[in-house]
Design a protein around this motif. Structure first.
Motif, mmCIF file in Angstrom:
data_model
loop_
_atom_site.group_PDB
_atom_site.id
_atom_site.type_symbol
_atom_site.label_atom_id
_atom_site.label_comp_id
_atom_site.label_asym_id
_atom_site.label_seq_id
_atom_site.Cartn_x
_atom_site.Cartn_y
_atom_site.Cartn_z
ATOM 1 N N LYS A 114 4.631 5.679 -8.518
ATOM 2 C CA LYS A 114 5.074 6.200 -9.817
ATOM 3 C C LYS A 114 6.573 6.475 -9.799
ATOM 4 O O LYS A 114 7.305 6.117 -10.738
ATOM 5 N N LEU A 115 7.047 7.082 -8.711
ATOM 6 C CA LEU A 115 8.478 7.386 -8.594
ATOM 7 C C LEU A 115 9.301 6.097 -8.510
ATOM 8 O O LEU A 115 10.401 6.001 -9.071
ATOM 9 N N MET A 152 14.049 -0.094 -2.973
ATOM 10 C CA MET A 152 12.806 -0.450 -2.294
ATOM 11 C C MET A 152 12.822 -0.008 -0.833
ATOM 12 O O MET A 152 11.829 0.497 -0.309
ATOM 13 N N GLN A 153 13.966 -0.183 -0.180
ATOM 14 C CA GLN A 153 14.084 0.173 1.230
ATOM 15 C C GLN A 153 13.784 1.647 1.440
ATOM 16 O O GLN A 153 13.155 2.039 2.424
ATOM 17 N N LYS A 154 14.235 2.452 0.483
ATOM 18 C CA LYS A 154 13.998 3.895 0.588
ATOM 19 C C LYS A 154 12.502 4.203 0.580
ATOM 20 O O LYS A 154 12.021 5.042 1.362
ATOM 21 N N TYR A 155 11.748 3.512 -0.264
ATOM 22 C CA TYR A 155 10.314 3.793 -0.347
ATOM 23 C C TYR A 155 9.535 3.160 0.794
ATOM 24 O O TYR A 155 8.529 3.719 1.246
ATOM 25 N N PHE A 156 9.985 2.006 1.268
ATOM 26 C CA PHE A 156 9.322 1.394 2.408
ATOM 27 C C PHE A 156 9.503 2.253 3.663
ATOM 28 O O PHE A 156 8.625 2.362 4.508
ATOM 29 N N GLN A 197 0.827 -1.222 0.000
ATOM 30 C CA GLN A 197 0.000 0.000 0.000
ATOM 31 C C GLN A 197 0.861 1.272 0.000
ATOM 32 O O GLN A 197 0.569 2.252 0.690
ATOM 33 N N ILE A 198 1.914 1.246 -0.786
ATOM 34 C CA ILE A 198 2.710 2.460 -0.987
ATOM 35 C C ILE A 198 1.860 3.483 -1.734
ATOM 36 O O ILE A 198 1.110 3.133 -2.656
ATOM 37 N N LEU A 199 1.973 4.736 -1.371
ATOM 38 C CA LEU A 199 1.150 5.795 -1.953
ATOM 39 C C LEU A 199 1.313 5.858 -3.469
ATOM 40 O O LEU A 199 2.415 5.615 -3.989
ATOM 41 N N PRO A 200 0.226 6.183 -4.193
ATOM 42 C CA PRO A 200 0.267 6.210 -5.665
ATOM 43 C C PRO A 200 1.403 7.058 -6.231
ATOM 44 O O PRO A 200 2.060 6.660 -7.187
ATOM 45 N N ASN A 201 1.628 8.240 -5.644
ATOM 46 C CA ASN A 201 2.697 9.105 -6.153
ATOM 47 C C ASN A 201 4.065 8.442 -5.973
ATOM 48 O O ASN A 201 4.933 8.508 -6.855
#
Length: 357
Positions: free
Chosen positions: A301-302, A349-353, A294-298
């Motif tokens: 995209k990034l 991935m770790q950065k976005y998590f 459930q990572i945010l849509p924006n």
């Protein structure tokens, strides 16, 4: 007078068998041309000619109205299977003996292949208690033999596989390319009982790699036929190309720097294609996992942009040999490439998590 005319219609002594790759877009007229060519060579020159149409042997498209064929990976496997059957026949042609089905075959495909050979009086069955076996027909043994492989062969690598067979068994090799306008192919295709999807022809028209004798030494004996028109002059030139192939078999061992470079380029292209497919699957799976988290849509995209940029960097490094990202030897192991990509992918991935928490 062409070389074919100068040689005359009769030959004395044995002649090396030859493989002729007949390529072009769907509905370019390849099968019609192949049948006419075979009939002419049998009647006028007394040759034994076999036309192996891939459409007659490979599994048909499903009856779902889409004309869709198996996935690319499966389709490539089926083509490799057919080349294995062809090699069985070539072994009998060059060494004699009997031909039987290889192990672990697609039985229906093998039967269609055998039927193709029997219908053209190339092989005859022999009685055997163990299994069905076949030997060359006498008419094949006593005269020049030409095998015409009828398919799109739109990638250079597809045709090169046939050339490798010719080199392995010291056979003649040539290529005939039917150059037919795209619009003509589309019109003919619409008149077929089982038409190929038009988008398939459009896509193949963009992808097709025409024979390039100036670039590839192994393609030097190639001829382009303007379809639908095929004049008598062109017919004589075609015969000349075929005779040249039969009289100049490919050397089994080629100590040729240019040829080795061609082999290397094709091998590199195959590796690049496999890596590209593997990285695409990895990116796709990673994006699915990100959505499940459930990572945010924006941010999704990034993330997709970062992963695709990373993939593009890896592929470019493979093309250029820069190894900016990669830590593996020049004899590339694909698993090493994927492992290296996954390590950097995990860092991204770790950065976005971490942004989620």
């Amino acid at each position: 007078m062409t070389a074919a005319e100068a040689r005359g219609t009769d030959r004395e002594g044995p002649c090396t068998p030859g493989l002729c790759v007949l390529c072009g877009l769907p509905a370019a007229g390849k099968s019609t041309f192949a049948r006419a060519l075979a009939r002419q060579l049998r009647q006028e020159r007394g040759w034994a000619v076999g036309v192996l149409s891939y459409d007659d042997v490979l599994p048909e498209a499903p009856q779902d109205g889409t004309g869709a064929r198996p996935p690319p990976s499966q389709w490539k496997t089926l083509r490799q299977e057919l080349l294995k059957y062809l090699e069985c026949f070539l072994i009998v042609v060059t060494n004699g003996g009997q031909m039987s089905a290889p192990a672990n075959i697609a039985e229906a495909m093998w039967e269609d292949f055998i039927t193709c050979l029997k219908d053209q009086d190339l092989v005859i069955p022999v009685v055997s208690e163990a299994q069905s076996c076949y030997v060359l027909a006498k008419t094949v043994i006593s005269r020049p033999l030409l095998l015409v492989l009828d398919d799109n062969f739109y990638y250079q690598s597809m045709r090169y596989e046939v050339y490798q067979l010719a080199r392995k068994y010291s056979l003649g090799f040539c290529q005939l390319y039917l150059d037919c306008p795209l619009e003509t192919c589309l019109q003919r295709n619409c008149q077929r009982p089982r038409a190929v999807p038009n988008e398939t022809i459009h896509l193949m028209g963009k992808k097709i790699e025409k024979p390039n004798p100036g670039k590839n030494a192994w393609e030097h004996n190639s001829f382009t036929i303007q379809s639908p028109a095929c004049s008598m002059e062109a017919s004589l030139e075609v015969t000349d190309v075929l005779l040249t192939a039969l009289e100049n078999p490919v050397k089994h061992i080629e100590d040729n720097v240019e040829q080795k470079e061609t082999d290397r380029i094709i091998c590199s292209a195959n590796i690049l294609h496999k890596v590209d497919q593997a990285l695409r699957r990895t990116v796709s799976q990673t994006m699915k996992e990100a959505k499940d988290e459930q990572i945010l849509p924006n941010n999704l995209k990034l993330l997709a942009e970062d992963l695709n940029k990373l993939k593009a960097g890896f592929l470019e490094d493979l093309r250029q040999g820069n190894k900016k990202h990669l830590c593996f030897p020049q004899t590339t192991d694909i698993s090493d490439v994927i492992s290296s990509f996954c390590n950097e992918k995990d860092n991204i991935m770790q950065k976005y998590f971490s942004k989620q928490h």
